[in-house]
Design a protein around this motif. Structure first.
Motif, PDB file in Angstrom:
ATOM      1  N   GLN A  99      14.187   7.013   6.676  1.00  0.00           N
ATOM      2  CA  GLN A  99      12.667   7.284   6.668  1.00  0.00           C
ATOM      3  C   GLN A  99      12.062   6.588   5.356  1.00  0.00           C
ATOM      4  N   VAL A 100      10.855   6.008   5.846  1.00  0.00           N
ATOM      5  CA  VAL A 100      10.151   5.295   4.679  1.00  0.00           C
ATOM      6  C   VAL A 100       9.223   6.506   4.112  1.00  0.00           C
ATOM      7  N   PRO A 101       9.429   6.522   2.822  1.00  0.00           N
ATOM      8  CA  PRO A 101       8.425   7.576   2.076  1.00  0.00           C
ATOM      9  C   PRO A 101       7.131   7.343   2.609  1.00  0.00           C
ATOM     10  N   SER A 102       6.287   8.347   2.706  1.00  0.00           N
ATOM     11  CA  SER A 102       4.913   8.331   2.937  1.00  0.00           C
ATOM     12  C   SER A 102       4.015   8.891   2.108  1.00  0.00           C
ATOM     13  N   THR A 103       4.504   9.391   0.894  1.00  0.00           N
ATOM     14  CA  THR A 103       3.525  10.009   0.020  1.00  0.00           C
ATOM     15  C   THR A 103       3.829   9.623  -1.560  1.00  0.00           C
ATOM     16  N   PRO A 104       3.312   9.800  -2.439  1.00  0.00           N
ATOM     17  CA  PRO A 104       3.533   9.459  -4.079  1.00  0.00           C
ATOM     18  C   PRO A 104       4.810  10.031  -4.185  1.00  0.00           C
ATOM     19  N   GLU A 105       4.703  11.501  -3.862  1.00  0.00           N
ATOM     20  CA  GLU A 105       6.021  12.329  -4.314  1.00  0.00           C
ATOM     21  C   GLU A 105       7.341  11.912  -3.621  1.00  0.00           C
ATOM     22  N   GLU A 109      10.705  10.304  -5.646  1.00  0.00           N
ATOM     23  CA  GLU A 109      12.122  10.604  -5.597  1.00  0.00           C
ATOM     24  C   GLU A 109      13.161   9.668  -5.183  1.00  0.00           C
ATOM     25  N   VAL A 110      12.601   8.511  -4.389  1.00  0.00           N
ATOM     26  CA  VAL A 110      13.275   7.366  -4.317  1.00  0.00           C
ATOM     27  C   VAL A 110      13.512   6.486  -5.538  1.00  0.00           C
ATOM     28  N   ALA A 111      12.582   6.441  -6.479  1.00  0.00           N
ATOM     29  CA  ALA A 111      12.661   5.904  -7.776  1.00  0.00           C
ATOM     30  C   ALA A 111      13.560   6.536  -8.666  1.00  0.00           C
ATOM     31  N   PRO A 168       0.995   2.863 -19.205  1.00  0.00           N
ATOM     32  CA  PRO A 168       1.743   3.242 -18.194  1.00  0.00           C
ATOM     33  C   PRO A 168       2.212   1.676 -17.565  1.00  0.00           C
ATOM     34  N   VAL A 169       3.095   1.891 -16.546  1.00  0.00           N
ATOM     35  CA  VAL A 169       3.982   0.876 -15.854  1.00  0.00           C
ATOM     36  C   VAL A 169       3.786   1.153 -14.427  1.00  0.00           C
ATOM     37  N   ASP A 170       3.311   0.185 -13.489  1.00  0.00           N
ATOM     38  CA  ASP A 170       3.262   0.309 -12.109  1.00  0.00           C
ATOM     39  C   ASP A 170       4.665   0.467 -11.487  1.00  0.00           C
ATOM     40  N   TYR A 171       4.851   1.332 -10.397  1.00  0.00           N
ATOM     41  CA  TYR A 171       5.886   1.537  -9.563  1.00  0.00           C
ATOM     42  C   TYR A 171       5.882   0.178  -8.650  1.00  0.00           C
ATOM     43  N   PHE A 172       7.291  -0.354  -8.682  1.00  0.00           N
ATOM     44  CA  PHE A 172       7.539  -1.664  -7.993  1.00  0.00           C
ATOM     45  C   PHE A 172       8.806  -1.569  -7.391  1.00  0.00           C
ATOM     46  N   PHE A 173       8.908  -2.769  -6.442  1.00  0.00           N
ATOM     47  CA  PHE A 173      10.013  -3.077  -5.897  1.00  0.00           C
ATOM     48  C   PHE A 173      10.761  -4.429  -6.623  1.00  0.00           C
ATOM     49  N   THR A 174      12.076  -4.698  -6.394  1.00  0.00           N
ATOM     50  CA  THR A 174      12.606  -5.642  -7.086  1.00  0.00           C
ATOM     51  C   THR A 174      13.141  -6.676  -6.051  1.00  0.00           C
ATOM     52  N   GLY A 175      12.723  -7.853  -6.252  1.00  0.00           N
ATOM     53  CA  GLY A 175      13.164  -8.696  -4.942  1.00  0.00           C
ATOM     54  C   GLY A 175      13.857  -9.952  -5.535  1.00  0.00           C
TER      55      GLY A 175
END
Length: 203
Positions: A99-105, A109-111, A168-175
């Motif tokens: 399930q791909v997260p669909s809300t900031p919350e 949780e993934v983070a 503050p730091v943005d939430y981000f993916f790492t690639g």
């Protein structure tokens, strides 16, 4: 297969590529999606056999003809079985295990639990093999949502150990290096002639 599972579970797993318990669970879950009607003219191939063929094909890349000798099923039948079972597995398990997260919350949780255990949250299949990873990702639904700021990532926050004077730091993916550097995607410095700070950053 039952005899192999009883006498040598290791060989069973090597042949089917999954343990017997998981195999039986998959058969149970996908049977409602693949059950065929018994008619006067033909006896359908049982769900367990169709499920068994699929992981063997996916894991080994063997030809349909080779698998036809192993399972005593015609190659032209196997070529329709494999995509059918893949679709059934996606239908039976998709919402449960991916399930791909669909809300900031949900993204938060993934983070909080992110790790290197290769847990899949999103899969996109069907790109051209020669296309770069970054190019493939940019064309996915998730990639497009991120570019349009529609993925509902959380607002920037300070890292847990940062002091109040730090921004503050943005939430981000790492690639990997093949991905484009964006506000939501961090990537390493190219792996040539790196300075010490760049090496530390990549680490």
């Amino acid at each position: 297969m039952q005899e192999l599972a009883t006498e040598n579970p290791g060989l069973y797993r090597n042949f089917i590529r999954i343990m017997e318990e998981l195999f039986n669970e998959i058969v149970e879950h996908v049977t409602p999606y693949i059950k065929k009607t018994l008619t006067f003219w033909r006896r359908p191939i049982e769900p367990g056999l169709r499920v068994a063929i699929t992981p063997c094909y996916l894991a080994t890349g063997e030809s349909y003809r080779s698998l036809s000798y192993q399972f005593c099923v015609a190659a032209n039948t196997i070529c329709s079985i494999v995509p059918e079972i893949c679709r059934a597995i996606a239908a039976a398990y998709g919402d449960e295990v991916m399930q791909v997260p669909s809300t900031p919350e949900e993204w938060k949780e993934v983070a909080r639990v992110v790790d290197a255990e290769y847990k899949f949250l999103y899969v996109d299949v069907g790109a051209i093999g020669s296309e770069s990873d970054g190019g493939v990702f940019a064309k996915t639904q998730l990639g497009k949502m991120l570019d349009r700021h529609e993925a509902k990532l959380p607002a920037p926050e300070r890292s847990p150990n940062e002091t109040e004077d730090k921004p503050p730091v943005d939430y981000f993916f790492t690639g990997e290096d093949a991905f484009a550097l964006k506000k939501y995607m961090m990537k390493p410095h190219p792996a040539r002639w790196l300075t010490k700070p760049e090496c530390i950053y990549n680490y």
